[in-house]
Scaffold this motif. Structure first.
Motif, PDB file in Angstrom:
ATOM      1  N   HIS A  39       0.443  -1.434  -0.296  1.00  0.00           N
ATOM      2  CA  HIS A  39       0.110   0.029  -0.308  1.00  0.00           C
ATOM      3  C   HIS A  39       1.141   1.067  -0.124  1.00  0.00           C
ATOM      4  O   HIS A  39       0.573   2.216  -0.531  1.00  0.00           O
ATOM      5  N   ILE A  40       2.194   1.265   0.534  1.00  0.00           N
ATOM      6  CA  ILE A  40       3.058   2.273   0.666  1.00  0.00           C
ATOM      7  C   ILE A  40       3.433   2.824  -0.505  1.00  0.00           C
ATOM      8  O   ILE A  40       3.697   3.871  -1.152  1.00  0.00           O
ATOM      9  N   GLN A  41       3.960   1.166  -0.995  1.00  0.00           N
ATOM     10  CA  GLN A  41       4.185   1.321  -2.324  1.00  0.00           C
ATOM     11  C   GLN A  41       3.492   2.904  -3.327  1.00  0.00           C
ATOM     12  O   GLN A  41       4.387   3.114  -4.492  1.00  0.00           O
ATOM     13  N   ASN A  42       2.176   1.954  -3.278  1.00  0.00           N
ATOM     14  CA  ASN A  42       1.266   2.065  -4.597  1.00  0.00           C
ATOM     15  C   ASN A  42       0.906   3.812  -4.216  1.00  0.00           C
ATOM     16  O   ASN A  42       0.900   4.010  -5.643  1.00  0.00           O
ATOM     17  N   VAL A  43       1.044   4.149  -2.670  1.00  0.00           N
ATOM     18  CA  VAL A  43       0.331   5.236  -2.509  1.00  0.00           C
ATOM     19  C   VAL A  43       1.306   6.445  -3.022  1.00  0.00           C
ATOM     20  O   VAL A  43       1.345   7.877  -3.543  1.00  0.00           O
ATOM     21  N   LYS A 146      -6.713  -1.723   8.770  1.00  0.00           N
ATOM     22  CA  LYS A 146      -6.360  -2.718   7.432  1.00  0.00           C
ATOM     23  C   LYS A 146      -5.760  -2.035   6.441  1.00  0.00           C
ATOM     24  O   LYS A 146      -5.615  -0.994   6.493  1.00  0.00           O
ATOM     25  N   PRO A 147      -4.703  -2.790   5.640  1.00  0.00           N
ATOM     26  CA  PRO A 147      -4.480  -2.264   4.395  1.00  0.00           C
ATOM     27  C   PRO A 147      -4.666  -1.505   3.538  1.00  0.00           C
ATOM     28  O   PRO A 147      -5.900  -2.010   2.940  1.00  0.00           O
ATOM     29  N   GLY A 148      -4.562  -0.505   3.178  1.00  0.00           N
ATOM     30  CA  GLY A 148      -5.076   1.009   2.390  1.00  0.00           C
ATOM     31  C   GLY A 148      -5.713   0.993   3.564  1.00  0.00           C
ATOM     32  O   GLY A 148      -5.404   3.306   3.033  1.00  0.00           O
ATOM     33  N   GLY A 153       3.480   5.781   8.278  1.00  0.00           N
ATOM     34  CA  GLY A 153       4.308   4.378   8.165  1.00  0.00           C
ATOM     35  C   GLY A 153       5.231   5.250   7.665  1.00  0.00           C
ATOM     36  O   GLY A 153       5.316   6.502   6.704  1.00  0.00           O
ATOM     37  N   VAL A 154       6.544   4.416   7.646  1.00  0.00           N
ATOM     38  CA  VAL A 154       7.431   4.925   7.130  1.00  0.00           C
ATOM     39  C   VAL A 154       8.650   3.333   6.083  1.00  0.00           C
ATOM     40  O   VAL A 154       8.200   2.738   6.551  1.00  0.00           O
ATOM     41  N   LEU A 155       8.939   3.697   5.137  1.00  0.00           N
ATOM     42  CA  LEU A 155       9.876   3.118   3.788  1.00  0.00           C
ATOM     43  C   LEU A 155      10.906   3.355   3.753  1.00  0.00           C
ATOM     44  O   LEU A 155      10.308   4.683   3.147  1.00  0.00           O
ATOM     45  N   VAL A 156      11.556   2.616   3.415  1.00  0.00           N
ATOM     46  CA  VAL A 156      13.458   2.762   2.969  1.00  0.00           C
ATOM     47  C   VAL A 156      13.108   1.276   1.800  1.00  0.00           C
ATOM     48  O   VAL A 156      13.564   0.308   2.308  1.00  0.00           O
ATOM     49  N   ILE A 168       4.590   8.459   5.229  1.00  0.00           N
ATOM     50  CA  ILE A 168       2.652   8.131   5.330  1.00  0.00           C
ATOM     51  C   ILE A 168       2.866   9.012   6.119  1.00  0.00           C
ATOM     52  O   ILE A 168       3.013   8.183   7.649  1.00  0.00           O
ATOM     53  N   ASP A 169       1.848  10.247   6.303  1.00  0.00           N
ATOM     54  CA  ASP A 169       1.147  10.497   7.839  1.00  0.00           C
ATOM     55  C   ASP A 169      -0.298  10.949   7.248  1.00  0.00           C
ATOM     56  O   ASP A 169      -0.052  11.989   6.420  1.00  0.00           O
ATOM     57  N   ARG A 170      -1.136  10.548   7.545  1.00  0.00           N
ATOM     58  CA  ARG A 170      -2.777  10.604   7.029  1.00  0.00           C
ATOM     59  C   ARG A 170      -3.164  11.880   7.556  1.00  0.00           C
ATOM     60  O   ARG A 170      -3.771  13.008   6.852  1.00  0.00           O
TER      61      ARG A 170
END
Length: 313
Positions: A39-43, A146-148, A153-156, A168-170
């Motif tokens: 989800h993070i990758q897609n966003v 849920k996913p989505g 979140g953080v992704l490296v 990501i920070d809504r």
């Protein structure tokens, strides 16, 4: 994609930190967490998403590098540091959650993620059992967002430069404790970046706003320095000191602007008491004039080649 290392801990305001332990990864948990990562990758690939953030300092970058590529002990040490940072920034109003840290491999690409998963209906007993380790992650996935729906979140990944991370920070304009705890400076989404640019022009060179807006569609999207340099080629008299001030304002914005999409439409909004006038910024600057009246007050004048349409709603 396979998860190689994973751990989690309960995070809440004033909660004592406990040393993280590597956890077994069951099939249900594997799929649940990988869906969050995807989800993070897609966003991040969406055209309206912000560009990757940058780490505040070398220390934060090194923490995530250890999470991403260090030994298992390095991984756990980084998790401990990030958990302490996050708890120290949480307040009584901050919702408790599970901070899940993981490392995964997707072919030749290595990824590391930190997910703050909100507990949808936290009870005292649930929080106590999660905090003590009595409840395993596999038993509470149904209680987590849920996913989505991921809030933070953080992704490296090995596909990004070492000083960048997808964050990501809504609560985009609200509380920013999460990116602060992760040591990440977030950048604005394309529309917000364009709005910041218009405001910078209005504040430091109001007399140049109309010709700059008219010239904007003629220049390529890109970093602020490129866009402003090209704008100067279309606007006679836009001197170097004005270009430098515009660039400086964008760099010092709360969310520093690193990219300007010159094709991005922006709405200009004028509010006067209970009256609101709004429209495409380019058209508004050309057709709507605001003047101060000699006897006090302000006047808004709209110049239209067509007869205005009037309706009541």
């Amino acid at each position: 994609m396979d998860i190689k290392l994973m751990t989690y801990s309960l995070v809440a305001h004033d909660r004592a930190h406990r040393d993280a332990q590597l956890q077994e990864i069951e099939g249900k948990v594997m799929n649940f967490l990988l869906e969050h990562v995807e989800h993070i990758q897609n966003v991040s690939k969406h055209p309206d998403s912000a560009p990757p953030g940058k780490f505040f300092d070398p220390e934060s970058r090194e923490i995530f590098q250890a999470l991403h590529a260090g030994s298992s002990d390095d991984f756990l040490a980084s998790v401990g540091t990030l958990t302490k940072r996050l708890i120290s920034r949480m307040t009584k109003a901050t919702k408790p959650g599970l901070l899940v840290s993981l490392r995964a491999q997707n072919g030749a690409e290595r990824l590391a993620a930190v997910l703050k998963l909100e507990i949808l209906e936290p009870t005292g007993a649930t929080l106590q059992q999660l905090g003590s380790g009595e409840l395993r992650l596999s038993a509470v996935t149904d209680m987590l967002e849920k996913p989505g729906d991921l809030q933070k979140g953080v992704l490296v990944t090995s596909a990004l430069p070492a000083d960048e991370a997808i964050c990501i920070d809504r609560l985009y304009r609200g509380a920013r404790y999460f990116p602060s705890a992760m040591g990440i400076r977030m950048h604005p989404r394309p529309k917000e970046a364009a709005s910041t640019f218009y405001e910078a022009m209005q504040n430091c060179a109001p007399q140049w706003v109309e010709p700059l807006v008219a010239a904007l569609p003629k220049v390529r999207p890109g970093p602020p320095q490129q866009v402003i340099t090209e704008l100067a080629q279309h606007v006679s008299g836009m001197e170097a000191h004005l270009q430098a001030e515009l660039i400086d304002r964008l760099e010092r914005a709360p969310r520093p602007v690193t990219y300007l999409d010159t094709t991005r439409p922006v709405t200009r909004i004028i509010e006067a008491g209970e009256i609101t006038v709004k429209g495409p910024a380019g058209v508004m600057y050309q057709t709507v004039k605001i003047t101060k009246k000699p006897d006090g007050g302000w006047q808004i004048l709209i110049d239209s080649p067509e007869e205005p349409e009037i309706s009541h709603r």
